[in-house]
Write an enzyme that holds these catalytic residues in place. Structure first.
Site, PDB file in Angstrom:
ATOM      1  N   ARG A 177       0.819  -1.221   0.000  1.00  0.00           N
ATOM      2  CA  ARG A 177       0.000   0.000   0.000  1.00  0.00           C
ATOM      3  C   ARG A 177       0.856   1.277   0.000  1.00  0.00           C
ATOM      4  O   ARG A 177       0.528   2.267   0.646  1.00  0.00           O
ATOM      5  CB  ARG A 177      -0.974   0.002   1.188  1.00  0.00           C
ATOM      6  CG  ARG A 177      -1.910  -1.206   1.228  1.00  0.00           C
ATOM      7  CD  ARG A 177      -2.785  -1.320  -0.009  1.00  0.00           C
ATOM      8  NE  ARG A 177      -3.578  -2.536  -0.005  1.00  0.00           N
ATOM      9  CZ  ARG A 177      -3.255  -3.664  -0.646  1.00  0.00           C
ATOM     10  NH1 ARG A 177      -2.135  -3.729  -1.363  1.00  0.00           N
ATOM     11  NH2 ARG A 177      -4.030  -4.719  -0.594  1.00  0.00           N
ATOM     12  N   SER A 227     -11.581  -2.493   2.278  1.00  0.00           N
ATOM     13  CA  SER A 227     -10.885  -2.702   3.555  1.00  0.00           C
ATOM     14  C   SER A 227     -10.506  -1.347   4.136  1.00  0.00           C
ATOM     15  O   SER A 227      -9.763  -0.585   3.517  1.00  0.00           O
ATOM     16  CB  SER A 227      -9.627  -3.543   3.343  1.00  0.00           C
ATOM     17  OG  SER A 227      -9.968  -4.831   2.886  1.00  0.00           O
ATOM     18  N   GLU A 297      -6.349   2.302   5.764  1.00  0.00           N
ATOM     19  CA  GLU A 297      -5.958   2.165   4.358  1.00  0.00           C
ATOM     20  C   GLU A 297      -6.675   3.228   3.540  1.00  0.00           C
ATOM     21  O   GLU A 297      -6.138   3.766   2.581  1.00  0.00           O
ATOM     22  CB  GLU A 297      -6.319   0.769   3.851  1.00  0.00           C
ATOM     23  CG  GLU A 297      -5.890   0.502   2.428  1.00  0.00           C
ATOM     24  CD  GLU A 297      -6.074  -0.953   2.027  1.00  0.00           C
ATOM     25  OE1 GLU A 297      -6.545  -1.175   0.900  1.00  0.00           O
ATOM     26  OE2 GLU A 297      -5.756  -1.847   2.819  1.00  0.00           O
TER      27      GLU A 297
END
Length: 307
Positions: A177, A227, A297
């Protein structure tokens, strides 16, 4: 609030009038379906126009925010000051030999389908990820043991000097990420994916299987940003949340999904504040129970509401 009239005049020197809008509610452009107004919302249809908008913003000390599909963004209820640059008109995608080239605003599902049509394998994991290419490259998006770093060859970006440059896979420095794009605030214009020839039916079968698994395990019927939390080292965020007894916990219409505890969902009329407050409840509870810090996230942007 940014002096929209002055900036509008400057933007009109490089954009068509229909490419510039004022006071646009961001909840209509994010998958969470929350978010207050953007002062100025522009939809440039070329790389040069994107570059020009960014240059105008920098020259006039106007903040700007790059928006792809809005699927990994939580916009606060007060909205976004400055200029939101939407990439939804930059969505061309095509196959060339064993490669697929896609503009930043192209949905990942379209990229995966383009690969399928040319019997190219490697992007099956991207089928069903709701994001666009720009955000996916920036965040090294992934799912079901696949991620962008496995298939990307290069990306064309605008760097901090306003120059359009091409970065190789190595130069993109992709990790979980993260990427050089995120670290340096570059803007993705397009990406090239290097794939392999495969069997059409086998590729389609994998794509269909992953979509079936998503529908079974994820609350796709509700607005969310996928998520919500990154995977902590050595743990799974969803399991920590579930083991903390948080499934079904809600603040207003924001809820920890009963179907998949890694998803925070909007049951209908949640505000951004409801979701943000629920994020804090989850982080605090997991920290108290397991002494593990959860990091989001989803990107949180914009201003708090004054109301």
């Amino acid at each position: 609030m940014v002096q929209s009239i002055d900036i509008n005049k400057k933007l009109e020197s490089i954009l068509d009038k229909e490419e510039i809008k004022n006071n646009i509610l961001m909840k209509n452009y994010t998958s969470f379906k929350v978010g207050g107004p953007a002062d100025i919302f522009v939809t440039p249809n070329s790389y040069e126009k994107v570059k020009g908008v960014i240059n105008i913003c920098k020259e006039n000390n106007i903040p700007y925010f790059i928006l792809g599909n809005g699927s990994n963004v939580l916009v606060r209820d007060g909205g976004i000051r400055g200029v939101v640059v939407s990439f939804n008109k930059l969505n061309k995608v095509y196959a060339e030999g064993n490669k697929v080239i896609a503009e930043s605003g192209t949905l990942l599902s379209m990229v995966a389908n383009t690969a399928l049509k040319s019997d190219l394998t490697g992007l099956e994991f991207a089928h069903g990820i709701p994001g666009s290419v720009g955000g996916a490259v920036t965040m090294n998006a992934g799912a079901y043991n696949g991620e962008i770093s496995q298939v990307i060859e290069s990306a064309t970006v605008i760097d901090n000097n306003g120059k359009i440059i091409k970065l190789s896979k190595e130069e993109l420095d992709l990790s979980y990420r993260n990427s050089i794009i995120l670290k340096n605030g570059y803007v993705v214009l397009n990406a090239t994916f290097a794939l392999q020839k495969g069997d059409h039916d086998a590729i389609k079968g994998r794509m269909d299987d992953l979509m079936r698994r998503r529908k079974e395990k994820q609350p796709l019927e509700y607005p969310s940003a996928g998520s919500t939390f990154k995977r902590p080292e050595g743990y799974f965020a969803a399991k920590l949340i579930e083991d903390s007894g948080l499934k079904g916990t809600h603040v207003g219409d924001a809820e920890v999904s009963i179907k998949h505890s890694g998803f925070l969902i909007n049951k209908g009329k949640a505000s951004a504040k409801d979701i943000l407050d629920l994020i804090e409840v989850v982080k605090k509870t997991v920290k108290e129970k397991f002494n593990v810090e959860l990091n989001t996230e989803v990107r949180i942007v914009g201003e708090e509401s004054e109301n």
